[in-house]
Design an enzyme around this catalytic site. Structure first.
Site, PDB file in Angstrom:
ATOM      1  N   VAL A 150      98.176  53.168  15.211  1.00 15.97           N
ATOM      2  CA  VAL A 150      99.631  53.022  15.171  1.00 15.97           C
ATOM      3  C   VAL A 150      99.908  52.213  13.913  1.00 15.97           C
ATOM      4  O   VAL A 150      99.526  51.042  13.826  1.00 15.97           O
ATOM      5  CB  VAL A 150     100.156  52.290  16.429  1.00 15.97           C
ATOM      6  CG1 VAL A 150     101.673  52.152  16.354  1.00 15.97           C
ATOM      7  CG2 VAL A 150      99.750  53.033  17.691  1.00 15.97           C
ATOM      8  N   SER A 151     100.518  52.847  12.934  1.00 16.46           N
ATOM      9  CA  SER A 151     100.659  52.225  11.627  1.00 16.46           C
ATOM     10  C   SER A 151     101.452  50.933  11.692  1.00 16.46           C
ATOM     11  O   SER A 151     102.211  50.694  12.644  1.00 16.46           O
ATOM     12  CB  SER A 151     101.345  53.194  10.648  1.00 16.46           C
ATOM     13  OG  SER A 151     100.581  54.358  10.479  1.00 16.46           O
TER      14      SER A 151
END
Length: 409
Positions: A73-74
């Site tokens: 999850v950036s």
């Protein structure tokens, strides 16, 4: 005391949004509203709320057998500025290449009930996870499919916006084919080893950049996978030094390894940077200006021992000149280390000449392009040279990418 409470999550989410505003990652009310609306912690169960809501922290969700990160999850900062780059409006149809759930939920907030979001990934573990989290968070209307990102998803095309959330070396035809005529593609494109999130729009038969941002991503898998190559110059365990090579570049590794063991030559430019000024525009200029460009990367013990004089663990701009090479370096000009002079260190039989060539390009950047933005264009493979703009041409599998800078009068 349990700190993972809904109340604490909301407080941390508010702080994250404030931090993203301060970082100039969130610039619009629409993107701010989306970040306030989506509970990020639901897409990263098991992580602490402080980690999940840290503005510049990614959450790793999967690694391969070698321990390499292959899904995450950036970081919120990167997600925010990419959404700002995309300029998503209510009612749009959006394709996300590289799934995870959270970013798709943000996009769903931006397009509203009249829009449509499709999120694809090559890995069924990732899509299953994304589907589950989206449903739990109330975003059942997002389409999630197991598809190789290279193929896009024609089922819901054309798309007003395509956002790619994995680092990619090329732009496959499917993305441009599935993009609406007035659409926009936002993609973390790797060019000569450097990755920038670039917002592209169509101009005739090719794509032209509208803006770009420095970023880093896990790499695309599947048909579009293309990893950087390493030319190892020093392989003592824990002290490794290597050149990171891109675009199928070939170098004389054995001779360059020998060069590193020879005495260094130095050249200094007279160009200065403040201690907190970013390097990324200079690196991009050097990547476009020198013919044989690479990134010199070294582990900390190698840097601490002075085997190389670079502070960057990811890689420093390097000019390769046959059996010689030179890389960018700096030296402090005051005790407070608030101002640094840019220079180059060379190794090999032509060390001094190579260092001076790199320094000359630093001076050109300072004189002509220090405040400029580069222009990226993506043309189909096979486009004749005379149909391309002046500048650096990088040939890839599907495209010819050019980097050009404003002409000086």
């Amino acid at each position: 005391m349990n700190i993972n409470t809904p109340e604490n999550a909301e407080q941390l989410r508010d702080k994250m949004v404030a931090d993203l505003r301060d970082l100039d990652a969130i610039r619009s009310d629409a993107v701010e509203k989306a970040f306030r609306s989506v509970p990020r912690h639901l897409f990263a169960p098991g992580e602490s709320l402080e980690q999940v809501y840290a503005a510049e922290k990614a959450v790793i969700t999967k690694t391969d057998s070698n321990g390499i990160n292959i899904s995450s999850v950036s970081a919120p900062r990167i997600q925010a500025f990419m959404l700002e780059q995309a300029g998503i409006r209510p009612g749009m149809r959006v394709l996300e290449v590289g799934s995870g759930g959270y970013n798709a939920a943000l996009i769903a907030e931006l397009v509203g009930d009249e829009g449509e979001v499709t999120s694809i990934d090559i890995d069924p573990d990732i899509t299953d996870r994304a589907r589950r989290f989206l449903d739990e968070a109330g975003y059942e209307r997002v389409n999630v499919s197991v598809v190789d990102g290279e193929e896009g998803e024609p089922k819901h095309a054309p798309y007003d916006r395509i956002i790619v959330t994995a680092g990619t070396w090329d732009i496959p035809p499917a993305w441009t084919d599935q993009l609406a005529d007035d659409g926009r593609l936002v993609v973390p494109l790797r060019v000569r080893g450097l990755t920038r999130s670039i917002a592209f729009e169509r101009e005739g038969d090719h794509l032209v950049s509208r803006d770009y941002e420095l970023c880093g991503f896990v790499q695309m898998q599947g048909a579009g996978e293309n990893q950087l190559q390493l030319a190892v110059l020093h392989d003592v365990e824990g002290e490794e030094v290597a050149l990171r090579l891109d675009d199928d570049q070939q170098v004389e590794t054995a001779r360059l390894r020998e060069a590193l063991g020879r005495p260094r030559a130095e050249a200094w430019s007279g160009v200065t940077l403040g201690g907190f000024e970013p390097w990324d525009q200079l690196e991009l200029w050097l990547a476009s200006a020198v013919p044989d460009f690479a990134l010199l990367a070294a582990k900390r013990p190698a840097r601490d021992k002075g085997i190389v004089a670079t502070a960057s663990p990811m890689g420093t701009a390097t000019l390769i000149n046959g059996a010689s090479f030179a890389y960018r370096t700096t030296r402090p000009l005051n005790e407070e280390r608030t101002t640094f002079e840019l220079g180059a260190i060379g190794h090999g039989p032509d060390a001094q000449e190579t260092a001076e060539r790199l320094v000359e390009q630093i001076r050109v950047w300072d004189r002509d392009h220090r405040t400029d933005q580069a222009r990226f264009e993506v043309h189909p493979a096979g486009t004749p040279d005379d149909k391309l703009p002046a500048g650096r041409v990088i040939d890839k599998r599907h495209t010819r990418v050019t980097i050009s800078w404003p002409q000086q009068s």
